[in-house]
Design a protein around this motif. Structure first.
Motif, short mmCIF file in Angstrom:
data_model
loop_
_atom_site.label_atom_id
_atom_site.label_comp_id
_atom_site.label_asym_id
_atom_site.label_seq_id
_atom_site.Cartn_x
_atom_site.Cartn_y
_atom_site.Cartn_z
N ASN A 116 0.83 -1.20 0.00
CA ASN A 116 0.00 0.00 0.00
C ASN A 116 0.87 1.26 0.00
OD1 ASN A 116 -2.26 1.64 0.12
ND2 ASN A 116 -2.42 1.52 2.35
N VAL A 117 1.46 1.53 -1.17
CA VAL A 117 2.32 2.70 -1.32
C VAL A 117 1.84 3.52 -2.51
CG1 VAL A 117 4.38 1.73 -0.24
CG2 VAL A 117 3.98 1.32 -2.66
N ASN A 118 1.99 4.83 -2.42
CA ASN A 118 1.57 5.73 -3.48
C ASN A 118 2.68 6.75 -3.72
OD1 ASN A 118 0.33 7.44 -5.27
ND2 ASN A 118 -1.34 8.04 -3.92
N PHE A 119 3.26 6.70 -4.92
CA PHE A 119 4.36 7.61 -5.23
C PHE A 119 3.90 8.80 -6.07
CE2 PHE A 119 6.40 3.44 -4.62
CZ PHE A 119 7.34 3.77 -3.66
N ASP A 120 2.62 8.87 -6.38
CA ASP A 120 2.11 9.92 -7.25
C ASP A 120 1.20 10.87 -6.48
OD1 ASP A 120 1.71 11.29 -9.65
OD2 ASP A 120 -0.16 10.22 -10.04
N ARG A 121 1.81 11.64 -5.59
CA ARG A 121 1.06 12.60 -4.79
C ARG A 121 1.54 14.02 -5.11
NH1 ARG A 121 1.71 9.19 0.85
NH2 ARG A 121 -0.08 7.80 0.56
N PRO A 122 0.63 14.94 -5.36
CA PRO A 122 1.02 16.31 -5.73
C PRO A 122 1.93 16.98 -4.70
CG PRO A 122 -1.31 15.97 -6.16
CD PRO A 122 -0.83 14.75 -5.42
N GLU A 123 1.69 16.71 -3.43
CA GLU A 123 2.50 17.36 -2.39
C GLU A 123 3.95 16.86 -2.35
OE1 GLU A 123 0.12 14.07 -0.18
OE2 GLU A 123 -0.08 15.35 -1.94
N HIS A 124 4.23 15.77 -3.09
CA HIS A 124 5.58 15.22 -3.10
C HIS A 124 6.39 15.64 -4.33
CE1 HIS A 124 4.14 11.63 -0.41
NE2 HIS A 124 4.18 12.78 0.24
N ARG A 125 5.77 16.42 -5.21
CA ARG A 125 6.40 16.73 -6.49
C ARG A 125 7.81 17.33 -6.36
NH1 ARG A 125 3.41 13.63 -9.70
NH2 ARG A 125 1.36 14.44 -10.21
N ALA A 126 7.95 18.32 -5.47
CA ALA A 126 9.24 19.00 -5.33
C ALA A 126 10.23 18.20 -4.50
CB ALA A 126 9.04 20.38 -4.71
N SER A 127 9.74 17.17 -3.83
CA SER A 127 10.59 16.42 -2.90
C SER A 127 11.21 15.17 -3.52
CB SER A 127 9.77 16.02 -1.66
OG SER A 127 9.15 17.13 -1.08
N PHE A 128 10.40 14.45 -4.33
CA PHE A 128 10.84 13.15 -4.83
C PHE A 128 10.68 13.06 -6.34
CE2 PHE A 128 8.95 12.41 -0.56
CZ PHE A 128 10.13 12.10 0.12
N PHE A 129 11.69 12.47 -6.98
CA PHE A 129 11.64 12.13 -8.40
C PHE A 129 11.80 10.63 -8.50
CE2 PHE A 129 13.46 11.17 -12.52
CZ PHE A 129 12.75 11.98 -13.39
N PHE A 130 10.81 9.93 -9.07
CA PHE A 130 10.87 8.47 -9.12
C PHE A 130 11.44 8.01 -10.45
CE2 PHE A 130 9.43 4.84 -6.60
CZ PHE A 130 9.82 3.82 -7.45
N ASN A 131 12.61 7.40 -10.39
CA ASN A 131 13.29 6.86 -11.57
C ASN A 131 13.08 5.35 -11.58
OD1 ASN A 131 14.83 6.64 -13.85
ND2 ASN A 131 16.77 7.18 -12.87
N SER A 132 12.05 4.91 -12.29
CA SER A 132 11.65 3.51 -12.24
C SER A 132 12.45 2.66 -13.22
CB SER A 132 10.15 3.39 -12.56
OG SER A 132 9.72 2.06 -12.44
N LEU A 133 12.97 1.54 -12.72
CA LEU A 133 13.69 0.59 -13.56
C LEU A 133 12.79 -0.55 -14.02
CD1 LEU A 133 17.01 0.43 -11.50
CD2 LEU A 133 16.48 1.88 -13.46
N PHE A 134 11.58 -0.58 -13.50
CA PHE A 134 10.54 -1.53 -13.92
C PHE A 134 9.22 -0.94 -13.46
CE2 PHE A 134 7.68 -5.06 -13.76
CZ PHE A 134 8.09 -5.93 -14.77
N VAL A 135 8.38 -0.59 -14.40
CA VAL A 135 7.13 0.09 -14.05
C VAL A 135 6.12 -0.90 -13.50
CG1 VAL A 135 5.22 1.47 -14.94
CG2 VAL A 135 7.54 1.87 -15.79
N SER A 136 5.59 -0.59 -12.34
CA SER A 136 4.56 -1.41 -11.70
C SER A 136 3.34 -0.54 -11.44
CB SER A 136 5.07 -2.01 -10.39
OG SER A 136 5.46 -0.98 -9.49
N GLU A 137 2.30 -1.12 -10.89
CA GLU A 137 1.06 -0.38 -10.64
C GLU A 137 1.30 0.83 -9.76
OE1 GLU A 137 -3.49 -1.15 -8.92
OE2 GLU A 137 -2.04 -2.79 -9.03
N ALA A 138 2.20 0.68 -8.77
CA ALA A 138 2.43 1.77 -7.82
C ALA A 138 3.22 2.93 -8.43
CB ALA A 138 3.17 1.24 -6.59
N THR A 139 3.91 2.68 -9.55
CA THR A 139 4.78 3.70 -10.13
C THR A 139 4.37 4.13 -11.53
OG1 THR A 139 6.31 2.02 -10.99
CG2 THR A 139 6.76 2.91 -8.79
#
Length: 244
Positions: free
Chosen positions: A58-81
């Motif tokens: 139960n993780v969510n990496f696509d939250r507007p409040e996290h935009r300036a804080s985190f950049f997700f560089n996915s090496l394998f795209v899954s539902e959470a990313t």
């Protein structure tokens, strides 16, 4: 619980600083409690790059409040990313799984901090990377800082997956069930038809290479009448169990 210096997840993730690259252990070893604690620090952090393959739970990496804080560089795209990999605050690197460790070891994608989930240490101080050694071996070998969720429910697996507690900068004792995936829970009529049609092309005695997801799972559901099938594959879903 072992007699070691365990700290709270909120305290452990303070080791992550702005501008650093953070590896996240994936699949059933996704350290959900550490991810949540890191995300809770989003107001204190800027430009933290997150690197991972499949993340579960139960993780969510696509939250507007996290935009300036985190950049997700996915090496394998899954539902959470998937959503974040398709926006301006994420990306996807197309690469074979077997080549990813080279990104870490050759410092093409150097890892500053590794967030992992491990089994409790044995009497000699060795934890196990458990269900997901994969690219995590190279990540923990090269990371400058390692933060570990120590989970008594993480299986202790043998092979090249052991890590001594002396390499871990922050240890968090957190018991929780490992995340699971049920690809048969959301199956459309179209997916069922595709699975049936693909299975009709497979002959007795064939060797199977399988992906993961609802379609490969449906193919397996339609192979019960086949004979002498072989299995030579990287990953497979629960449909293999009934087939065997």
């Amino acid at each position: 619980m072992n007699n070691l210096n365990y700290i709270a997840a909120e305290e452990a993730v303070k080791l992550v600083q702005s501008g650093k690259r953070v590896f996240i252990h994936g699949c059933a070893a996704t350290p959900v409690c550490l991810i949540e604690a890191l995300q809770a620090r989003h107001r204190e952090l800027k430009n933290v790059e997150l690197v991972s393959i499949t993340t579960l739970g139960n993780v969510n990496f696509d939250r507007p409040e996290h935009r300036a804080s985190f950049f997700f560089n996915s090496l394998f795209v899954s539902e959470a990313t998937r959503a974040v990999a398709n926006c301006d605050d994420g990306d996807y690197v197309p690469i074979f799984l077997s080549q990813i460790p080279q990104l870490f070891r050759k410092q093409i994608l150097p890892i500053d901090v590794a967030l992992i989930q491990v089994s409790p240490p044995d009497v000699h101080g060795y934890c196990s990377l458990g269900t997901s050694v994969d690219i995590a071996r190279a990540a923990v070998d090269t990371a400058r800082v390692i933060i570990a969720q120590v989970n008594p429910l993480m299986p202790r697996t043998h092979g090249d997956g052991f890590l001594h507690v002396s390499r871990i900068s922050g240890m968090v004792w957190h018991e929780s069930a490992l995340p699971e995936v049920d690809y048969s829970s959301k199956v459309s009529d179209a997916v069922k038809k595709i699975g049936y049609n693909v299975a009709s092309l497979i002959e007795d005695g064939a060797t199977l290479q399988l992906g993961i997801g609802s379609i490969p799972d449906q193919v397996l559901h339609n192979l019960n009448s086949h004979k002498n099938l072989g299995l030579h594959t990287e990953m497979f879903s629960d449909g293999v169990i009934d087939l065997i």
